[in-house]
Scaffold this motif. Structure first.
Motif, PDB file in Angstrom:
ATOM      1  N   TYR A 129       1.185  -3.096   2.273  1.00 47.64           N
ATOM      2  CA  TYR A 129       2.168  -4.176   2.336  1.00 47.64           C
ATOM      3  C   TYR A 129       1.668  -5.387   1.568  1.00 47.64           C
ATOM      4  O   TYR A 129       0.523  -5.811   1.732  1.00 47.64           O
ATOM      5  N   HIS A 130       2.520  -5.931   0.727  1.00 44.85           N
ATOM      6  CA  HIS A 130       2.247  -7.182   0.020  1.00 44.85           C
ATOM      7  C   HIS A 130       3.347  -8.166   0.383  1.00 44.85           C
ATOM      8  O   HIS A 130       4.516  -7.790   0.438  1.00 44.85           O
ATOM      9  N   LYS A 131       2.969  -9.419   0.611  1.00 45.60           N
ATOM     10  CA  LYS A 131       3.965 -10.453   0.892  1.00 45.60           C
ATOM     11  C   LYS A 131       4.876 -10.592  -0.322  1.00 45.60           C
ATOM     12  O   LYS A 131       4.406 -10.573  -1.463  1.00 45.60           O
ATOM     13  N   PRO A 132       6.179 -10.755  -0.093  1.00 44.61           N
ATOM     14  CA  PRO A 132       7.102 -10.832  -1.232  1.00 44.61           C
ATOM     15  C   PRO A 132       7.094 -12.200  -1.907  1.00 44.61           C
ATOM     16  O   PRO A 132       6.766 -13.211  -1.293  1.00 44.61           O
ATOM     17  N   TYR A 133       7.432 -12.201  -3.172  1.00 46.45           N
ATOM     18  CA  TYR A 133       7.789 -13.427  -3.871  1.00 46.45           C
ATOM     19  C   TYR A 133       9.253 -13.654  -3.505  1.00 46.45           C
ATOM     20  O   TYR A 133      10.056 -12.710  -3.515  1.00 46.45           O
ATOM     21  N   THR A 187       3.378 -17.500  -0.800  1.00 48.55           N
ATOM     22  CA  THR A 187       4.114 -16.380  -0.215  1.00 48.55           C
ATOM     23  C   THR A 187       4.016 -16.475   1.306  1.00 48.55           C
ATOM     24  O   THR A 187       3.101 -17.100   1.844  1.00 48.55           O
ATOM     25  N   ALA A 228      14.233 -11.631  -3.243  1.00 44.58           N
ATOM     26  CA  ALA A 228      12.862 -11.260  -2.890  1.00 44.58           C
ATOM     27  C   ALA A 228      12.443 -10.048  -3.705  1.00 44.58           C
ATOM     28  O   ALA A 228      13.242  -9.149  -3.960  1.00 44.58           O
ATOM     29  N   ARG A 244       8.783  -7.492  -4.069  1.00 48.77           N
ATOM     30  CA  ARG A 244       7.474  -7.220  -3.467  1.00 48.77           C
ATOM     31  C   ARG A 244       6.752  -6.156  -4.276  1.00 48.77           C
ATOM     32  O   ARG A 244       7.340  -5.140  -4.660  1.00 48.77           O
ATOM     33  N   GLU A 245       5.442  -6.402  -4.520  1.00 49.91           N
ATOM     34  CA  GLU A 245       4.618  -5.424  -5.226  1.00 49.91           C
ATOM     35  C   GLU A 245       4.581  -4.125  -4.432  1.00 49.91           C
ATOM     36  O   GLU A 245       4.414  -4.136  -3.216  1.00 49.91           O
ATOM     37  N   GLY A 268       6.953  -2.473  -3.654  1.00 45.48           N
ATOM     38  CA  GLY A 268       8.104  -2.498  -2.755  1.00 45.48           C
ATOM     39  C   GLY A 268       9.377  -2.600  -3.557  1.00 45.48           C
ATOM     40  O   GLY A 268       9.437  -2.209  -4.717  1.00 45.48           O
ATOM     41  N   ARG A 319      13.254  -4.857  -4.393  1.00 50.01           N
ATOM     42  CA  ARG A 319      13.804  -6.143  -4.794  1.00 50.01           C
ATOM     43  C   ARG A 319      15.173  -6.251  -4.143  1.00 50.01           C
ATOM     44  O   ARG A 319      15.896  -5.261  -4.057  1.00 50.01           O
ATOM     45  N   GLU A 376      14.227  -5.910   1.936  1.00 49.13           N
ATOM     46  CA  GLU A 376      13.219  -6.948   1.680  1.00 49.13           C
ATOM     47  C   GLU A 376      13.538  -8.285   2.334  1.00 49.13           C
ATOM     48  O   GLU A 376      12.650  -9.102   2.529  1.00 49.13           O
TER      49      GLU A 376
END
Length: 161
Positions: A38-42, A101, A126, A128-129, A131, A133, A154
């Motif tokens: 899991y990566h926090k989304p932009y 983020t 949003a 996410r790497e 992940g 969009r 997301e």
């Protein structure tokens, strides 16, 4: 020197002192996603006038402290809709707009106080790497009418009050 205290009751009764109206806020929910990596989304939020005109970025959350050969701004283009509507020309970090983020949760962001009256669409995107969009649109009217919409993956609920 002795200070003079003026009575406030007559001023209140005359309506001279008034409390400001509550500012409109955007509430954005970033859902918890159960995945192995899991990566926090932009995330970016902006307003577009319904009748056309320039978009106005309200907030953008990205890896503001990432440095080196790949600064955090490198991946902002993954927020494709925001990037095309004005993100690419925004000088970052932007005071009062840029932020780090965010972890899953619900966050409140004030809308700008100086918005001209009219109809707008608040858009929140949003990415996410490793992940997905997602883009959520909420029609609103200033002053007065808010709205809400919800994402499917997301983004969770996006509400304007």
């Amino acid at each position: 020197m002795k200070s003079k205290v003026l009575p406030s009751v007559p001023l209140l009764a005359a309506g001279v002192i008034a409390t400001p109206a509550a500012a409109a806020t955007v509430s954005v929910t970033i859902p918890r996603i159960n995945v192995a990596e899991y990566h926090k989304p932009y995330v970016a939020g902006w307003l577009e006038p319904v009748g056309g005109g320039a978009a106005r970025t309200v907030f953008v959350w990205y890896d503001v402290k990432k440095g080196g050969r790949e600064p955090g701004t490198k991946w902002l283009a993954d927020l494709r809709s925001w990037w095309r509507k004005g993100g690419r020309s925004l000088q970052l970090p932007a005071d009062g707009v840029s932020g780090a983020t965010r972890a899953p949760g619900t966050y409140r962001i004030p809308l700008p106080d100086n918005l001209p009256a009219g109809q707008y669409v608040l858009k929140v995107e949003a990415a996410r790497e490793t992940g997905g969009r997602e883009l959520v649109s909420v029609p609103i009217t200033v002053p007065g009418k808010g709205g809400s919409a919800s994402g499917k993956t997301e983004l969770g609920a996006v509400t304007v009050r």
